[in-house]
Design a protein around this motif. Structure first.
Motif, PDB file in Angstrom:
ATOM      1  N   GLN A 121      -2.197  -0.758  -3.982  1.00 22.72           N
ATOM      2  CA  GLN A 121      -3.267   0.154  -3.586  1.00 22.72           C
ATOM      3  C   GLN A 121      -2.589   1.426  -3.113  1.00 22.72           C
ATOM      4  OE1 GLN A 121      -6.258  -1.649  -1.030  1.00 22.72           O
ATOM      5  NE2 GLN A 121      -5.121  -3.556  -1.118  1.00 22.72           N
TER       6      GLN A 121
ATOM      7  N   SER B   7      -5.131   7.859  -6.767  1.00 23.35           N
ATOM      8  CA  SER B   7      -4.914   6.408  -6.917  1.00 23.35           C
ATOM      9  C   SER B   7      -4.636   6.052  -8.364  1.00 23.35           C
ATOM     10  CB  SER B   7      -6.135   5.633  -6.447  1.00 23.35           C
ATOM     11  OG  SER B   7      -6.345   5.894  -5.106  1.00 23.35           O
TER      12      SER B   7
ATOM     13  N   VAL C  25       0.869  -1.182   0.000  1.00 23.89           N
ATOM     14  CA  VAL C  25       0.000   0.000   0.000  1.00 23.89           C
ATOM     15  C   VAL C  25       0.903   1.228   0.000  1.00 23.89           C
ATOM     16  CG1 VAL C  25      -1.780   1.285   1.253  1.00 23.89           C
ATOM     17  CG2 VAL C  25      -1.786  -1.222   1.299  1.00 23.89           C
TER      18      VAL C  25
END
Ligand code: NDP
Length: 300
Positions: A47, A35, A28
């Motif tokens: 992510q 994003s 992450v």
């Protein structure tokens, strides 16, 4: 196993994240970017979050790598610039650590950025181990406070600090900036040319971070520099050879000072940190020597 990284979209991050994914980390990325943009840079497998509260799992990360920071040598260090350099490292690291410490499960390992600038300007012959104290110029104070912010991580988390030298890649960082002049045959040493240039190949930088991540005994500060540091004159000559151009134009120190102000100290003064602790812990460099490193980065 989950891993939170800041600065994952940057120069080092772009090479590190794919290797983390290969090692089966669920990555992450904490980023100021959307994003979509992060996915375009790093792929759909990662992510991204724009605030720590958006962490997508019930438990905190198993590991954390902290590389975020405004570019250091890009502009003159005005007082507002110094503030940005500080905030993007020290404040962000403090916020990150506060959030990590507040999780029910703290990470097993926290790897946080720093630089060889920690030691401040030193005599070219002094070999600087991780035991050396911090210097007292702006860069040294910045690194020192950045490290102190990381050191507030909970005691049960293993902390490694990356005292990084000049990371080499032809498209990013210092080498990318130097290459055009060298390719035109107008490159050469900066200032006296005697200042040491502690360098590290991007592949060894990434391998070094992965090594620290996976080595349970590794703890504290590590000099991330190739074992064979060279002075700036030798570096310029090797770079000239690698691009098959002469490299005898000297950039006078006063010109660097005019262009960069205090920041020129990073280019005009140096230190010879040695990678003693990393090698003692069992790490081996793929590129210990500059000529081979440049050969691999700048194939003929
Ligand atoms: P980059 O300059 O490529 O930047 C890393 C990331 O930091 C960026 O992608 C960005 O992520 C984030 N960032 C930039 N400015 C800010 C800001 N104002 N506030 C918050 N985040 C910001 O770094 P590198 O990959 O080259 O280096 C990683 C770290 O290692 C840096 O902190 C650097 O100082 C240190 N280092 C690097 C060396 C090198 O030669 N490259 C040498 C010595 C130390 P996003 O846009 O996703 O938010």
């Amino acid at each position: 196993k989950t891993l939170l990284i800041t600065g994952g979209t940057g120069f080092i991050g772009q090479f590190l994240v794919p290797e983390l994914l290969k090692d089966n980390w669920t990555v992450v990325v904490f980023s100021r970017q959307s994003s979509d943009r992060v996915a375009r840079t790093l792929g759909d497998q990662v992510q991204s979050i724009q605030s720590f509260d958006q962490w997508p799992f019930p438990e905190g990360p198993d590991a954390c790598i902290n590389l975020a920071g405004e570019g250091i040598v890009e502009k003159r260090w005005s007082s507002s610039r110094k503030q940005i350099l500080r905030e993007s490292r020290i404040n962000l690291t403090s916020e990150l650590v506060e959030w990590l410490n507040a999780q029910d499960k703290t990470p097993k390992v926290f790897i946080s950025g720093s630089a060889v600038g920690y030691y401040g300007p030193q005599k070219p012959d002094d070999e600087i181990t991780e035991m050396y104290p911090a210097g007292d110029d702006f860069a040294a104070e910045l690194c020192s406070e950045w490290e102190q912010a990381a050191q507030t991580i909970s005691d049960d988390c293993r902390l490694c600090l990356l005292r990084t030298g000049v990371v080499l890649h032809p498209k990013y960082g210092a080498l990318a900036k130097m290459l055009p002049a060298f390719k035109m045959g107008v490159g050469g040493p900066i200032g006296s040319g005697q200042q040491v240039m502690p360098w590290i190949h991007i592949e060894d930088m990434v391998r070094g971070i992965l090594f620290l991540l996976d080595t349970p005994d590794a703890q504290g500060p590590f000099n991330l520099v190739a074992p064979k540091a060279v002075d700036n004159r030798t570096f310029s000559k090797a770079l000239g050879n690698a691009v098959k151009r002469p490299a005898f134009f000297t950039v006078p120190g006063f010109m660097m000072k005019l262009m960069l102000g205090d920041a020129s100290a990073l280019l005009l003064e140096g230190q010879r940190p040695i990678s003693f602790k990393l090698e003692y812990s069992g790490f081996t460099f793929l590129y210990p020597e500059l000529e081979k490193a440049l050969e691999s980065l700048l194939p003929r």
